[in-house]
Enzyme design. Structure first.
Site, PDB file in Angstrom:
ATOM      1  N   SER A 425     -12.194 135.339 114.277  1.00 43.71           N
ATOM      2  CA  SER A 425     -12.106 135.289 115.738  1.00 43.71           C
ATOM      3  C   SER A 425     -11.010 136.205 116.257  1.00 43.71           C
ATOM      4  O   SER A 425     -10.933 136.438 117.453  1.00 43.71           O
ATOM      5  CB  SER A 425     -11.886 133.855 116.218  1.00 43.71           C
ATOM      6  OG  SER A 425     -10.910 133.232 115.453  1.00 43.71           O
ATOM      7  N   HIS A 446     -19.582 136.529 115.289  1.00 43.67           N
ATOM      8  CA  HIS A 446     -18.633 135.537 115.803  1.00 43.67           C
ATOM      9  C   HIS A 446     -19.390 134.400 116.472  1.00 43.67           C
ATOM     10  O   HIS A 446     -19.895 134.538 117.588  1.00 43.67           O
ATOM     11  CB  HIS A 446     -17.656 136.212 116.780  1.00 43.67           C
ATOM     12  CG  HIS A 446     -16.580 135.300 117.255  1.00 43.67           C
ATOM     13  ND1 HIS A 446     -16.199 135.209 118.567  1.00 43.67           N
ATOM     14  CD2 HIS A 446     -15.818 134.407 116.588  1.00 43.67           C
ATOM     15  CE1 HIS A 446     -15.239 134.308 118.682  1.00 43.67           C
ATOM     16  NE2 HIS A 446     -14.988 133.810 117.494  1.00 43.67           N
ATOM     17  N   GLU A 458     -21.439 136.634 119.033  1.00 40.26           N
ATOM     18  CA  GLU A 458     -21.022 138.012 119.293  1.00 40.26           C
ATOM     19  C   GLU A 458     -21.229 138.833 118.015  1.00 40.26           C
ATOM     20  O   GLU A 458     -20.795 138.418 116.937  1.00 40.26           O
ATOM     21  CB  GLU A 458     -19.543 138.042 119.703  1.00 40.26           C
ATOM     22  CG  GLU A 458     -19.321 137.483 121.106  1.00 40.26           C
ATOM     23  CD  GLU A 458     -17.851 137.334 121.485  1.00 40.26           C
ATOM     24  OE1 GLU A 458     -17.511 137.540 122.652  1.00 40.26           O
ATOM     25  OE2 GLU A 458     -17.039 136.982 120.601  1.00 40.26           O
ATOM     26  N   ASN A 496     -13.478 135.067 124.083  1.00 45.61           N
ATOM     27  CA  ASN A 496     -12.110 134.542 124.029  1.00 45.61           C
ATOM     28  C   ASN A 496     -11.181 135.327 124.951  1.00 45.61           C
ATOM     29  O   ASN A 496     -10.254 134.782 125.531  1.00 45.61           O
ATOM     30  CB  ASN A 496     -11.579 134.572 122.595  1.00 45.61           C
ATOM     31  CG  ASN A 496     -12.206 133.454 121.770  1.00 45.61           C
ATOM     32  OD1 ASN A 496     -12.788 132.528 122.328  1.00 45.61           O
ATOM     33  ND2 ASN A 496     -12.113 133.555 120.461  1.00 45.61           N
TER      34      ASN A 496
HETATM   35  P1  NAI Z   1     -11.495 125.828 108.121  1.00 45.32           P
HETATM   36  O1  NAI Z   1     -10.092 125.801 107.715  1.00 45.32           O
HETATM   37  O2  NAI Z   1     -12.101 124.634 108.726  1.00 45.32           O
HETATM   38  O3  NAI Z   1     -12.392 126.216 106.856  1.00 45.32           O
HETATM   39  C1  NAI Z   1     -12.102 127.272 105.977  1.00 45.32           C
HETATM   40  C2  NAI Z   1     -12.751 126.963 104.642  1.00 45.32           C
HETATM   41  O4  NAI Z   1     -12.667 128.117 103.823  1.00 45.32           O
HETATM   42  C3  NAI Z   1     -12.056 125.837 103.870  1.00 45.32           C
HETATM   43  O5  NAI Z   1     -13.015 124.888 103.476  1.00 45.32           O
HETATM   44  C4  NAI Z   1     -11.464 126.529 102.645  1.00 45.32           C
HETATM   45  O6  NAI Z   1     -11.495 125.709 101.494  1.00 45.32           O
HETATM   46  C5  NAI Z   1     -12.370 127.717 102.495  1.00 45.32           C
HETATM   47  N1  NAI Z   1     -11.767 128.869 101.830  1.00 45.32           N
HETATM   48  C6  NAI Z   1     -10.550 129.408 102.022  1.00 45.32           C
HETATM   49  N2  NAI Z   1     -10.398 130.498 101.267  1.00 45.32           N
HETATM   50  C7  NAI Z   1     -11.558 130.663 100.581  1.00 45.32           C
HETATM   51  C8  NAI Z   1     -12.021 131.624  99.634  1.00 45.32           C
HETATM   52  N3  NAI Z   1     -11.256 132.630  99.238  1.00 45.32           N
HETATM   53  N4  NAI Z   1     -13.262 131.472  99.130  1.00 45.32           N
HETATM   54  C9  NAI Z   1     -14.043 130.441  99.509  1.00 45.32           C
HETATM   55  N5  NAI Z   1     -13.640 129.513 100.397  1.00 45.32           N
HETATM   56  C10 NAI Z   1     -12.415 129.619 100.927  1.00 45.32           C
HETATM   57  O7  NAI Z   1     -11.645 127.098 109.066  1.00 45.32           O
HETATM   58  P2  NAI Z   1     -12.645 127.321 110.289  1.00 45.32           P
HETATM   59  O8  NAI Z   1     -12.091 126.741 111.511  1.00 45.32           O
HETATM   60  O9  NAI Z   1     -14.004 126.980 109.853  1.00 45.32           O
HETATM   61  O10 NAI Z   1     -12.549 128.903 110.470  1.00 45.32           O
HETATM   62  C11 NAI Z   1     -13.149 129.807 109.563  1.00 45.32           C
HETATM   63  C12 NAI Z   1     -13.216 131.178 110.193  1.00 45.32           C
HETATM   64  O11 NAI Z   1     -13.963 131.092 111.390  1.00 45.32           O
HETATM   65  C13 NAI Z   1     -11.874 131.767 110.602  1.00 45.32           C
HETATM   66  O12 NAI Z   1     -11.910 133.146 110.382  1.00 45.32           O
HETATM   67  C14 NAI Z   1     -11.775 131.444 112.081  1.00 45.32           C
HETATM   68  O13 NAI Z   1     -10.955 132.357 112.774  1.00 45.32           O
HETATM   69  C15 NAI Z   1     -13.203 131.600 112.497  1.00 45.32           C
HETATM   70  N6  NAI Z   1     -13.597 130.867 113.704  1.00 45.32           N
HETATM   71  C16 NAI Z   1     -13.188 129.591 113.911  1.00 45.32           C
HETATM   72  C17 NAI Z   1     -13.593 128.898 115.047  1.00 45.32           C
HETATM   73  C18 NAI Z   1     -13.185 127.469 115.258  1.00 45.32           C
HETATM   74  O14 NAI Z   1     -13.368 126.959 116.377  1.00 45.32           O
HETATM   75  N7  NAI Z   1     -12.682 126.794 114.259  1.00 45.32           N
HETATM   76  C19 NAI Z   1     -14.464 129.540 116.080  1.00 45.32           C
HETATM   77  C20 NAI Z   1     -14.895 130.870 115.714  1.00 45.32           C
HETATM   78  C21 NAI Z   1     -14.442 131.499 114.599  1.00 45.32           C
END
Ligand code: NAI
Length: 670
Positions: A425, A446, A458, A496
């Site tokens: 994001s 996105h 996006e 955003n």
């Molecule tokens: P989260 O922290 O809930 O989940 C991330 C997951 O990735 C965790 O389960 C972790 O174990 C796993 N992980 C970390 N490193 C890893 C690797 N090397 N290989 C495999 N798995 C791995 O994070 P979330 O909120 O789901 O965000 C994920 C991405 O999405 C980020 O880049 C964030 O900026 C983006 N994003 C988040 C939004 C939100 O509202 N949470 C909205 C839009 C985009």
């Protein structure tokens, strides 16, 4: 004998050796049948011809069927609605068509509609004027009256015909929600009289229906009793309550108007038909309907960002099974894809599967479909399925070096031509792509949280991204039934970036003493789905602060501000139970019940969205998104920005034009 109607462009007409007439709707040059002016004029010629043929016993019945692959009739041609500016013009045009449908209804010989694919709006109104309806049970066959979504309701007497066939509860629910019915539901409700397994059987069944002069039974006695007073009044009250949960009358008047007509005239369908015509025309020329039609046109423009005839994408691989990855994977499965899901933590994959099952149960309902969906969601902790995937989406932690390392390790395993995408994001796509041998293939996809509810994705391109991958990204997004929006890789992309100044401005107002309830209610009065402070609490105040930092917004996010104070105290909003609001265990913010003055709310609502509107204009000027319509579509589908206002840039333009018109009027008066 050559057909007297051989010059038709949008229809084909023939009378077969059994004296059954076939009117095949196949609109020239289009893949979708819509009832435009020419198609309706030609239908009028067919009806005149049939009236004669029936009188002279040259035809024993008529079947109306489509020549298209996946639709009967998708509705009226809404592009043609734009030509009408006056109530009288609409009333005249509509009366011509209602007269035509009445002639079909009164035809001496049986008229049968044979339905395959979409049968919506004016298409279903035409089908309901026939004496008997047969549909196939194929997956793509759907029936509905979605007019409320365009700020109107059925205007070709579909309101009364649907009530006559399905009873007031079924018919009004269908019209008030705009929901499409599957063929078995339409049959159970009485909208359709007979079902056949596939479209191959339609002609045969229609032929039999004509030969046996089959007629629809219509609504049952009990259903008809529900039109009597006082039951009708009670039903109308219930409908009003249910509608109010979804839409306010001042923003979306059409469902309320429909309920009013039913309440007043539902006991006498002839009078209700007249009332329908009277009420329809003013709605059609209203700003709300015009703007909602614009949103529909914009959504079509967004879908068109995906080139046609792209190869079908069957397999996705999602890396990261957290908040976003879990939902993205589940959503792709619901859309029919096979999805492998990778995460460092097997526990996390297990949680994602459990969460997906809940979503499948809610959306797919039948056990068989849920089981099939679960089988398509493959736990893949070691990423063994990457090489098979047509699209790979990364949704791991928001850390540049970790994302870079992951993509570098993926590059040699992915199939040539597969889409490689990040859900970042805030990180520039070009930075994540830097270590790749071919950095031009990485795109941003996105998604918005919660994924099942927000229809926008996006599709982000860096300066050196290959257009081929942007196109493929858009095709993927439309294949999973979301709207794509291509944006430049600049901080915050579009959504955003425009939300941040709006939310920060609201926070500053709160700091300066405006009640949080007043701020949030004013935004809702404007038409936003929720107020900016409640939204900030939902998103997470730590996330808001992070976004404000990336975008370099001072003010609300500055040291000593309320936002920073809350974050430093660990009050991050809904997820910690406290933020701008205290959140009750039922997941709702606790608000004081103040009564505010409507004019005050309206003024504040307009002031609140100003920073958002200004930022949209900047995004357009800087070509973050190339086109004003697409900016509007992105903000509506990504944030829920009041659809009945037609989008932020359109709203700003109409304010200007309104202002100009007012000034002109004042000058003229002076
Ligand atoms: P989260 O922290 O809930 O989940 C991330 C997951 O990735 C965790 O389960 C972790 O174990 C796993 N992980 C970390 N490193 C890893 C690797 N090397 N290989 C495999 N798995 C791995 O994070 P979330 O909120 O789901 O965000 C994920 C991405 O999405 C980020 O880049 C964030 O900026 C983006 N994003 C988040 C939004 C939100 O509202 N949470 C909205 C839009 C985009």
């Amino acid at each position: 004998m050559a057909s007297p109607l051989s010059d038709l462009k949008d229809w084909r007409f023939e009378i077969d050796y059994e004296d059954i007439a076939w009117a095949i709707f196949d609109r020239e040059g289009e893949t979708m049948n819509t009832l435009g002016r020419r198609a309706t004029e030609e239908l009028e010629r067919i009806v005149s011809h049939m009236e004669n043929a029936a009188r002279n016993k040259e035809a024993r019945g008529l079947v109306i069927i489509s020549g298209k692959q996946n639709n009967f009739i998708a509705g009226a041609d809404i592009k043609e609605f734009e030509q009408w500016t006056e109530v009288s013009e609409v009333a005249e045009a509509i009366t011509q068509v209602t007269d035509l449908l009445s002639r079909i209804e009164k035809m001496r010989v049986p008229v049968v509609a044979a339905i395959h694919g979409f049968c919506l709006g004016g298409g279903l109104e035409l089908a309901m004027a026939c004496h008997y309806r047969i549909a196939d049970r194929e997956e793509g066959t759907r029936l509905g009256l979605p007019e409320v979504k365009l700020g109107i309701f059925p205007g070709l007497h579909g309101t009364v015909r649907s009530i006559a066939l399905a009873g007031p509860v079924n018919a009004m629910t269908m019209m008030l929600t705009g929901r499409m019915l599957r063929p078995n539901v339409a049959k159970a409700q009485g909208i359709v009289d007979e079902l056949v397994p596939t479209h191959h059987k339609l002609r045969w069944a229609a032929r039999k229906a004509v030969q046996q002069k089959r007629k629809s039974k219509g609504a049952s006695r009990i259903q008809n009793l529900m039109r009597l007073w006082p039951i009708r009044g009670y039903l109308a009250g219930q409908m009003r309550k249910q509608t109010a949960r979804k839409a306010r009358e001042d923003h979306y008047p059409s469902p309320y108007k429909l309920i009013e007509i039913f309440e007043r005239f539902g006991g006498d369908l002839k009078r209700m038909a007249l009332a329908e015509t009277r009420a329809f025309a003013p709605l059609m020329v209203s700003d709300q309907s015009r703007n909602l039609r614009r949103v529909f046109a914009v959504s079509e423009k967004m879908k068109a960002l995906a080139p046609k005839n792209m190869p079908k994408l069957r397999r996705a691989h999602v890396i990261g099974a957290g908040t976003m990855g879990a939902d993205i994977a589940a959503w792709c499965v619901i859309s029919g894809m096979e999805v492998s899901l990778q995460d460092l933590s097997e526990d996390q994959i297990g949680k994602a599967q459990a969460q997906a099952k809940k979503l499948f149960r809610k959306r797919l309902k039948k056990k068989q479909a849920v089981d099939a969906a679960m089988a398509r969601l493959i736990p893949d902790p070691d990423g063994r399925h990457v090489h098979r995937a047509d699209v790979i989406i990364e949704a791991i932690v928001e850390k540049l070096d970790i994302k870079q390392k992951l993509f570098k390790s993926l590059e040699e395993n992915v199939k040539p031509g597969a889409i490689l995408a990040t859900n970042t994001s805030s990180l520039p796509i070009e930075d994540i792509a830097k270590p790749l041998d071919d950095p031009s293939r990485l795109i941003g996809l996105h998604f918005f949280n919660p994924v099942p509810q927000l229809p926008l994705v996006e599709v982000v391109r860096a300066p050196n991204t290959e257009q081929e991958y942007v196109d493929k990204g858009c095709a993927f997004v439309t294949a999973i039934n979301k709207f794509p929006l291509t944006t430049k890789s600049t901080p915050g992309f579009l959504v955003n970036r425009v939300l941040a100044p709006y939310m920060m401005d609201a926070m500053e107002r709160f700091e300066q003493g405006t009640e949080r309830e007043l701020i949030d209610e004013a935004a809702r009065e404007f038409g936003m789905p929720m107020g900016p402070l409640e939204l900030a609490d939902q998103v997470g105040l730590d996330v808001c602060m992070h976004v404000a930092e990336i975008l370099g917004i001072s003010g609300g996010a500055a040291k000593g501000s309320k936002l920073v104070e809350l974050v430093e105290a660990g009050n991050l909003g809904k997820k910690t139970g406290k933020g701008f609001y205290v959140w009750a265990p039922d997941g709702k913010p606790q608000k004081e019940n103040y009564a505010y003055d409507k004019a005050q709310l309206e003024q504040l609502g307009h002031d609140l969205v100003k920073p958002l509107v200004e930022e949209c204009q900047k995004c357009l000027d800087e070509k973050v998104v190339d086109d004003a319509d697409l900016v509007d579509g992105g903000v509506i589908f990504g944030t829920g920005f009041a659809p009945f206002r037609g989008g932020p840039l359109h709203y700003a333009k109409s304010l200007e034009e309104g202002g100009d018109a007012k000034k002109k009027k004042e000058a003229a008066a002076a």
